[in-house]
Design an enzyme around this catalytic site. Structure first.
Site, short mmCIF file in Angstrom:
data_model
loop_
_atom_site.label_atom_id
_atom_site.label_comp_id
_atom_site.label_asym_id
_atom_site.label_seq_id
_atom_site.Cartn_x
_atom_site.Cartn_y
_atom_site.Cartn_z
CG PHE A 288 -8.91 -18.40 8.76
CD1 PHE A 288 -7.27 -18.40 7.84
CD2 PHE A 288 -7.36 -18.03 10.11
CE1 PHE A 288 -6.54 -18.07 7.95
CE2 PHE A 288 -6.44 -16.81 9.98
CZ PHE A 288 -5.97 -17.10 8.74
CB CYS A 289 -5.80 -21.75 8.02
SG CYS A 289 -4.15 -22.96 7.23
CB VAL A 290 -6.19 -26.46 9.11
CG1 VAL A 290 -6.54 -27.97 9.27
CG2 VAL A 290 -5.30 -26.24 8.50
N GLY A 292 -11.17 -24.41 7.63
CA GLY A 292 -11.87 -24.13 5.86
C GLY A 292 -12.29 -25.09 5.82
CG LEU A 316 -12.22 -16.13 6.41
CD1 LEU A 316 -11.89 -15.18 7.13
CD2 LEU A 316 -12.56 -15.18 5.35
#
Length: 555
Positions: A288-290, A292, A316
């Site tokens: 998720f985000c960073v 990811g 995500l």
């Protein structure tokens, strides 16, 4: 109000003086005709001034706040000529300043930066942010006999001690009690992460386990909020065997950790631990985000090593191509990065509260000035809101890791280019990552523009599935199906540019979570009886979830 009246009186007096009122010479000796009738001139000016205000109000609102702007919702801003004039003058001046910035003869990025900083100034100077020009603040002060102002001053003093704005009733939440409360156990830890294995809630679980890599700039429990609002809870309930990384906030002992350390000590180590505990060759991974971005780079390292340890990868709201980074990219330029490299590039800590404030400036009216008014000017008690508590629970980062990340992503956009970066001693080519890919973006995301997340389909993975959720960076992701809120868009034909993909996409009501669950199970290897105990002989229980690391407060 008195301040406003005094200002008007001074303006009146200045106009009268300019007209010659107050001179003692008779008209026959060259006196201005106006000076012969000082009372008349003064009263005429005040009548003219009042007429302008009334005419301004009678003409109706000529400049409207933007949609969703809650600063001027008090009735006084519409029905009082004084406050309507303040509001419209502010909005008109704001528009003029914005137009001047747009007309500046500079390059596109400089214009965007000017626009961002101009908006910070415009937002800060709103009349709603000052006690003498906010009708609700004045009304509250009168009703409470100034107790609201006294309480607000005390709130300000307390926040100065904390070094941040309090936006939530922090006494209402406790990590491990009503946040990060999904049952589980810490089965591995090193100086950077703790690895949590969650307790199965079904008789059978998927043979292929799932490892979740949350952002390292926030606490992981965004994905495990309260009961009924937890992505982790949902995944466990669907029969997935779930593991999750809990990042440690930087401390003096970890201030020298690098980007490679974050890959080796983080997902690369966790992948091996999960494979060992579950006794499988391949696992599902989700970032998720960073988190990811870190996971994508870890997958690139595995591909460079020729190691096939991943069954699927889910990203995500993640950027891999940083060509369009939205407003946050405007804050990162060569000078800013070079300064950070000089200060903390070889050791040091980027404080979590500094990161949190930076993200707050992206939506200053909602995340900064709203709470300045409510807490400091009106003396109100913050509300109990789990997402705001999480947002305030910041994480600090080691300087070397942060500097590598900002230079190679936001500044130079290198990680998408084959061979442009060396990570864990190997040239990285993300196109060699050949696992099924699930991509989720949020349509109103102000941190990861959805078009940027869409580009990942062309850079890595195979058979990519792209899903677009409604709402923003957080609300688009955290959307439990039981609440039947929002919607999402699907289009299996991803050989389109982003605009065309959306135009042809089919809108679906509710949460995207079931779509992801079905996709993940299609790529699993069947079911097995749920394990009776977490861990195994090599990785024993260290402590109950959520563990120590997530409870540590950053400076």
């Amino acid at each position: 109000m008195r301040a406003g009246q005094q200002s008007m009186k001074q303006f009146d007096d200045a106009i009268a003086a300019a007209m010659g009122v107050g001179a003692s010479r008779p008209a026959s000796q060259g006196m201005s005709p106006f000076a012969m009738y000082p009372d008349y001139v003064t009263e005429a000016w005040r009548l003219w001034n009042a007429s302008i205000v009334n005419a301004f109000a009678a003409a109706g609102t000529s400049v409207q706040p933007s949609r969703g702007d809650k600063r001027f919702k008090d009735d006084a801003w519409q029905h009082s000529p004084y406050y309507d004039l303040l509001k419209q003058s502010y909005l008109l001046t704001s528009k003029q300043l914005s137009d001047l910035v747009d007309q500046a003869q500079v390059d596109d990025k400089s214009r965007l930066q000017l626009r961002f900083y101009a908006r910070q100034f415009i937002d800060a100077m709103s009349p709603s942010n000052f006690p003498a020009t906010n009708p609700d603040v004045i009304r509250t002060a009168i009703r409470t006999r100034a107790a609201s102002l006294a309480t607000g001053m005390q709130n300000l003093i307390e926040d100065l001690k904390k070094g941040r704005i309090t936006r939530v009733d922090e006494s209402a939440f406790e990590v491990g009690r009503n946040l990060a409360a999904t049952p589980g156990s810490v089965v591995f830890e090193n100086e950077l992460i703790q690895l949590i294995e969650y307790t199965p809630q079904t008789v059978e679980v998927e043979k292929t386990p799932l490892l979740i890599v949350p952002p390292c700039i926030n606490k992981y429990y965004l994905l495990d909020l309260g009961a009924g609002n937890s992505f982790v809870e949902y995944a466990v309930a669907q029969g997935h065997r779930v593991f999750l990384i809990s990042w440690r906030s930087a401390i003096p002992e970890t201030q020298y950790l690098t980007w490679d350390d974050y890959l080796n000590l983080g997902p690369l180590k966790a992948i091996d631990v999960v494979r060992d505990i579950a006794a499988v060759d391949k696992i599902h991974v989700l970032g998720f985000c960073v988190g990811g971005t870190i996971l994508s780079c870890a997958a690139g390292v595995l591909a460079a090593r020729g190691e096939h340890k991943l069954a699927t990868m889910t990203l995500l709201t993640t950027m891999v191509d940083f060509v369009d980074t939205g407003e946050i990219g405007l804050l990162i330029d060569e000078n800013a990065v070079a300064l950070r490299e000089a200060m903390i590039g070889r050791g040091g800590i980027l404080p979590g509260k500094e990161l949190a404030f930076t993200f707050g400036t992206l939506r200053a009216n909602d995340l900064i000035w709203r709470y300045v008014v409510e807490s400091y000017l009106k003396g109100a008690t913050p509300e109990a809101f789990d997402l705001l508590y999480w947002d305030s629970d910041s994480v600090s980062l080691p300087g070397p890791m942060y500097c590598w990340y900002t230079r190679n992503t936001y500044l130079e956009n290198k990680i998408k280019e084959p061979g442009k970066t060396t990570q864990c001693g190997l040239p990285i080519d993300l196109s060699q990552v050949s696992v099924p890919l699930y991509l989720l973006a949020s349509r109103e995301d102000h941190i990861v523009p959805w078009q940027s997340a869409y580009r990942s389909k062309d850079l890595m993975g195979k058979d990519p599935r792209f899903v677009l959720a409604a709402s923003g960076h957080v609300a688009g992701v955290i959307n439990p199906p039981a609440r039947k809120k929002r919607n999402f868009w699907l289009n299996d034909n991803i050989n389109r540019d982003a605009k065309t993909w959306l135009e042809e996409a089919q809108e679906k009501p509710g949460s995207w979570w079931p779509d992801w669950d079905n996709w993940l199970k299609r790529h699993s290897s069947g079911k097995m009886r749920a394990p009776a105990q977490p861990g195994n002989a090599n990785f024993k229980i260290i402590e109950p979830a959520p563990g120590r690391y997530v409870k540590q407060k950053s400076n």
